[in-house]
Design an enzyme around this catalytic site. Sequence first.
Site, PDB file in Angstrom:
ATOM      1  N   SER A  67      59.467  66.965  11.589  1.00  0.00           N
ATOM      2  CA  SER A  67      58.711  67.366  12.294  1.00  0.00           C
ATOM      3  C   SER A  67      59.358  68.350  13.867  1.00  0.00           C
ATOM      4  O   SER A  67      58.547  68.655  14.344  1.00  0.00           O
ATOM      5  CB  SER A  67      57.569  65.918  12.817  1.00  0.00           C
ATOM      6  OG  SER A  67      57.441  65.569  11.751  1.00  0.00           O
ATOM      7  N   LYS A  70      58.002  71.483  14.873  1.00  0.00           N
ATOM      8  CA  LYS A  70      56.668  71.556  15.458  1.00  0.00           C
ATOM      9  C   LYS A  70      57.491  71.862  16.739  1.00  0.00           C
ATOM     10  O   LYS A  70      55.998  72.763  17.085  1.00  0.00           O
ATOM     11  CB  LYS A  70      56.268  70.143  15.736  1.00  0.00           C
ATOM     12  CG  LYS A  70      55.395  70.024  13.934  1.00  0.00           C
ATOM     13  CD  LYS A  70      55.054  68.459  14.524  1.00  0.00           C
ATOM     14  CE  LYS A  70      54.236  67.820  13.833  1.00  0.00           C
ATOM     15  NZ  LYS A  70      55.095  66.987  12.238  1.00  0.00           N
ATOM     16  N   SER A 127      52.272  64.229  17.202  1.00  0.00           N
ATOM     17  CA  SER A 127      53.185  64.666  15.478  1.00  0.00           C
ATOM     18  C   SER A 127      51.994  65.494  14.225  1.00  0.00           C
ATOM     19  O   SER A 127      52.060  65.142  13.702  1.00  0.00           O
ATOM     20  CB  SER A 127      53.665  63.824  14.891  1.00  0.00           C
ATOM     21  OG  SER A 127      55.059  65.006  14.309  1.00  0.00           O
ATOM     22  N   LYS A 230      60.735  66.179  20.382  1.00  0.00           N
ATOM     23  CA  LYS A 230      60.080  66.298  19.058  1.00  0.00           C
ATOM     24  C   LYS A 230      61.160  65.358  18.173  1.00  0.00           C
ATOM     25  O   LYS A 230      62.143  66.160  18.314  1.00  0.00           O
ATOM     26  CB  LYS A 230      59.677  67.560  18.750  1.00  0.00           C
ATOM     27  CG  LYS A 230      59.067  67.010  17.434  1.00  0.00           C
ATOM     28  CD  LYS A 230      57.432  66.662  18.208  1.00  0.00           C
ATOM     29  CE  LYS A 230      56.183  66.295  16.661  1.00  0.00           C
ATOM     30  NZ  LYS A 230      56.938  64.670  16.157  1.00  0.00           N
TER      31      LYS A 230
END
Length: 388
Positions: A67, A70, A127, A230
Amino acid sequence: MYKRVLVVFLAIMSVVTLLASPGTAQADPAENGPGLETTAEAAVLMEPNTGQVIFSKQPDKELPMASVTKIMTMLLIVEAVDDGKLKLSDRITASENAWSMGGSQIYLEPGEEMSLEEMLISIAVGSANDACVAVAEHLAGSEEAFVQMMNKRAKELGLKHTHFANTNGLPVENHYTSAHDMAMILREALKHPLFVKVSSTYRYDIRGGDFVLWNTNKLLKWYDGTIAGKTGWTNEAKYCLASAVERDGLRLIAVVLGTPEPRSHFRESIKLYNYGFAQYQAVNLETKGARVGTVRVGKGTEQQLDVVTADPVSLVVLRGHDKGFSKKIVLPQYIEAPINKGDIVGRYVVTKDGKEAMRVNLIANKTIPKASILQQMYRVIDEIYKLN
């Protein structure tokens, strides 16, 4: 025979002495971080103003990033907002494709609407894989078209070890990055206040408070000065984190990919930050947009132009090495209109010990159109009148 043995012995001792000499083969602490180790498969500690890498481990190794993907998705979204292509109040409708996403999600139903702001924060904080796809389809027409935008942006940033195959980092072939490339993506994202705002949000309520999101980046609570980041995790990527911290005017980016066990991505990032803040300090000379001079303007609707810095004038140095810097403002005495806001008109040069340490462009702070012939005539007459 004795002489031959003595010669060999002396030769060996000479080599040993050479290798042990403190003036040879010394690791540059700004590049290698002596005494610093990490269990991450790849890692980078970077100062974002200059892009200087303070520590790295296999920085160009191509790895899945889950993730952490992102960050690029959010970069394209905030760029679209800043460029006026999207508004935070825009309504985004979830498709069946977005609804079908697994993993982390906000459980969008087909046809459900949310504002772009809610979707963006859901990506940053929760997320949300489904929100990534919904916004991608809204902005580019399809997820596939948005992924093409992601790869195009990666090329524009000069990244050579990154390729995206989706918007959210769910396991798929041909989807990878490197620690250095991801640091560069985060570096670009940090230029946008909207990204920093959503990325640093720790809790967010959607659907009228019925659904609560908690930021997966626990450094926001565990490590003082954390401003963005993130997380990512899949079986293939293991634990990953790209984050940014600012203390005492020094901003650092840490990226760790492929750390082995739960919470290890936080532990390894903190280890990098502790090293960076203990060893280095910032020399902040000017902020971005600081007015540093003026230039006379000819044939324009205005006769004077303020000149500002295009980027922060900031260096990172080893602690105790922050003295002896000199600055030089290089500007023309005169410039002719038309001038567009953001045009490069000069440079800000920082030197130390006679060597250039940094250079930042100086730009026009406003647009000055070319004056009409009539305006120029009136100005000449006015100047003649003043002389008399």
